[in-house]
Design a protein around this motif. Structure first.
Motif, PDB file in Angstrom:
ATOM      1  N   ALA A 243      11.149  -5.900   7.855  1.00 53.20           N
ATOM      2  CA  ALA A 243      11.933  -5.506   6.677  1.00 53.20           C
ATOM      3  C   ALA A 243      11.459  -4.156   6.153  1.00 53.20           C
ATOM      4  O   ALA A 243      12.272  -3.291   5.799  1.00 53.20           O
ATOM      5  N   ALA A 244      10.157  -3.969   6.110  1.00 50.90           N
ATOM      6  CA  ALA A 244       9.615  -2.708   5.601  1.00 50.90           C
ATOM      7  C   ALA A 244       9.969  -1.539   6.519  1.00 50.90           C
ATOM      8  O   ALA A 244      10.265  -0.441   6.040  1.00 50.90           O
ATOM      9  N   PHE A 245       9.975  -1.761   7.821  1.00 54.79           N
ATOM     10  CA  PHE A 245      10.376  -0.688   8.740  1.00 54.79           C
ATOM     11  C   PHE A 245      11.853  -0.336   8.535  1.00 54.79           C
ATOM     12  O   PHE A 245      12.229   0.834   8.572  1.00 54.79           O
ATOM     13  N   ARG A 246      12.692  -1.336   8.308  1.00 53.52           N
ATOM     14  CA  ARG A 246      14.115  -1.051   8.046  1.00 53.52           C
ATOM     15  C   ARG A 246      14.259  -0.262   6.745  1.00 53.52           C
ATOM     16  O   ARG A 246      15.061   0.681   6.662  1.00 53.52           O
TER      17      ARG A 246
ATOM     18  N   ALA B  83       4.958   7.633   2.553  1.00 49.59           N
ATOM     19  CA  ALA B  83       3.555   7.900   2.874  1.00 49.59           C
ATOM     20  C   ALA B  83       2.695   6.669   2.610  1.00 49.59           C
ATOM     21  O   ALA B  83       1.804   6.339   3.406  1.00 49.59           O
ATOM     22  N   GLY B  84       2.954   5.989   1.520  1.00 48.12           N
ATOM     23  CA  GLY B  84       2.211   4.765   1.219  1.00 48.12           C
ATOM     24  C   GLY B  84       2.433   3.689   2.272  1.00 48.12           C
ATOM     25  O   GLY B  84       1.491   3.011   2.701  1.00 48.12           O
ATOM     26  N   TRP B  85       3.676   3.540   2.689  1.00 45.56           N
ATOM     27  CA  TRP B  85       3.980   2.575   3.746  1.00 45.56           C
ATOM     28  C   TRP B  85       3.264   2.973   5.033  1.00 45.56           C
ATOM     29  O   TRP B  85       2.682   2.127   5.711  1.00 45.56           O
ATOM     30  N   ALA B  86       3.274   4.238   5.375  1.00 41.89           N
ATOM     31  CA  ALA B  86       2.616   4.679   6.607  1.00 41.89           C
ATOM     32  C   ALA B  86       1.134   4.316   6.595  1.00 41.89           C
ATOM     33  O   ALA B  86       0.584   3.890   7.610  1.00 41.89           O
ATOM     34  N   ARG B  87       0.497   4.466   5.436  1.00 42.49           N
ATOM     35  CA  ARG B  87      -0.926   4.106   5.341  1.00 42.49           C
ATOM     36  C   ARG B  87      -1.137   2.596   5.481  1.00 42.49           C
ATOM     37  O   ARG B  87      -2.193   2.147   5.916  1.00 42.49           O
ATOM     38  N   ALA B  88      -0.135   1.809   5.112  1.00 50.77           N
ATOM     39  CA  ALA B  88      -0.241   0.346   5.184  1.00 50.77           C
ATOM     40  C   ALA B  88       0.058  -0.194   6.580  1.00 50.77           C
ATOM     41  O   ALA B  88      -0.308  -1.331   6.887  1.00 50.77           O
ATOM     42  N   ILE B  89       0.725   0.590   7.411  1.00 50.33           N
ATOM     43  CA  ILE B  89       1.184   0.086   8.715  1.00 50.33           C
ATOM     44  C   ILE B  89       0.073  -0.568   9.544  1.00 50.33           C
ATOM     45  O   ILE B  89       0.254  -1.691  10.014  1.00 50.33           O
TER      46      ILE B  89
ATOM     47  N   TYR C 211       2.217   9.973  10.498  1.00 52.61           N
ATOM     48  CA  TYR C 211       3.400   9.647   9.697  1.00 52.61           C
ATOM     49  C   TYR C 211       3.092   9.848   8.214  1.00 52.61           C
ATOM     50  O   TYR C 211       3.870  10.471   7.480  1.00 52.61           O
ATOM     51  N   ALA C 212       1.944   9.351   7.765  1.00 51.51           N
ATOM     52  CA  ALA C 212       1.558   9.492   6.353  1.00 51.51           C
ATOM     53  C   ALA C 212       1.416  10.963   5.973  1.00 51.51           C
ATOM     54  O   ALA C 212       1.886  11.385   4.912  1.00 51.51           O
ATOM     55  N   ALA C 213       0.786  11.745   6.825  1.00 52.26           N
ATOM     56  CA  ALA C 213       0.600  13.171   6.522  1.00 52.26           C
ATOM     57  C   ALA C 213       1.943  13.892   6.455  1.00 52.26           C
ATOM     58  O   ALA C 213       2.170  14.725   5.567  1.00 52.26           O
ATOM     59  N   ALA C 214       2.839  13.561   7.377  1.00 47.68           N
ATOM     60  CA  ALA C 214       4.165  14.190   7.362  1.00 47.68           C
ATOM     61  C   ALA C 214       4.934  13.795   6.104  1.00 47.68           C
ATOM     62  O   ALA C 214       5.613  14.633   5.490  1.00 47.68           O
ATOM     63  N   ALA C 215       4.831  12.537   5.711  1.00 49.07           N
ATOM     64  CA  ALA C 215       5.520  12.085   4.493  1.00 49.07           C
ATOM     65  C   ALA C 215       4.888  12.681   3.243  1.00 49.07           C
ATOM     66  O   ALA C 215       5.597  13.002   2.278  1.00 49.07           O
ATOM     67  N   ASP C 216       3.563  12.847   3.237  1.00 46.80           N
ATOM     68  CA  ASP C 216       2.900  13.515   2.110  1.00 46.80           C
ATOM     69  C   ASP C 216       3.434  14.934   1.950  1.00 46.80           C
ATOM     70  O   ASP C 216       3.742  15.377   0.839  1.00 46.80           O
TER      71      ASP C 216
END
Length: 160
Positions: free
Chosen positions: A45-48, A78-84, A117-122
């Motif tokens: 769900a989070a990826f969607r 970015a937060g989601w990427a760190r949680a992955i 991913y997190a760095a790109a989103a940041d």
């Protein structure tokens, strides 16, 4: 950490992404619940939501929206990427997971892809906060490429 703690903020921040997701996501029959299957359902769900949010950000740039108003959505990505990495604990490669076994055997590589991913989103959030439309538009594509780079290595290939 409870799964809702990770997903609920994304749901709230994604805004229009939830509506877009609701229109495109197929109905899923509830599966037999177990801690591992609950984790899989939550991360799917989070990826969607992540994909829907990125699509909304791309559309906002294309429409010429005030990007300062969508910086929070980029920060949520970015937060989601760190949680992955934490969403893939040992024993969570159960149906309907689409993760390849190397998620668990190459943890360092997997974590590095999530960090990219997190760095790109940041950077995307910084460009949104600055209202830099040209930079933001290019960075949306860069964020998408970081997603694709991870999926190319750690995700079951899509069916043709």
């Amino acid at each position: 950490m409870r799964l809702a703690t990770l997903i609920l903020p994304t749901l709230l921040i994604a805004g229009g992404g939830v509506a877009a997701l609701a229109q495109t996501a197929p109905a899923v029959a509830p599966a037999a619940s177990s801690p591992a299957s609950d984790i899989v359902q939550g991360r799917r769900a989070a990826f969607r939501l992540s994909g829907a949010t990125l699509g909304n950000l791309k559309a906002a740039a294309a429409r010429g929206d005030d990007l300062t108003k969508v910086a929070g959505q980029a920060r949520a990505l970015a937060g989601w990427a760190r949680a992955i990495p934490g969403m893939f604990p040992a024993g969570s490669n159960v149906a309907p997971s689409e993760a390849l076994p190397n998620v668990w055997t190459d943890r360092a590589g997997f974590a590095a892809k999530a960090a990219d991913y997190a760095a790109a989103a940041d950077k995307l959030a910084e460009l949104a906060k600055a209202g830099d439309t040209a930079g933001f538009t290019a960075q949306v594509d860069a964020v998408g490429k970081t997603c694709g780079a991870c999926h190319a290595v750690y995700h079951v290939p899509p069916k043709a």
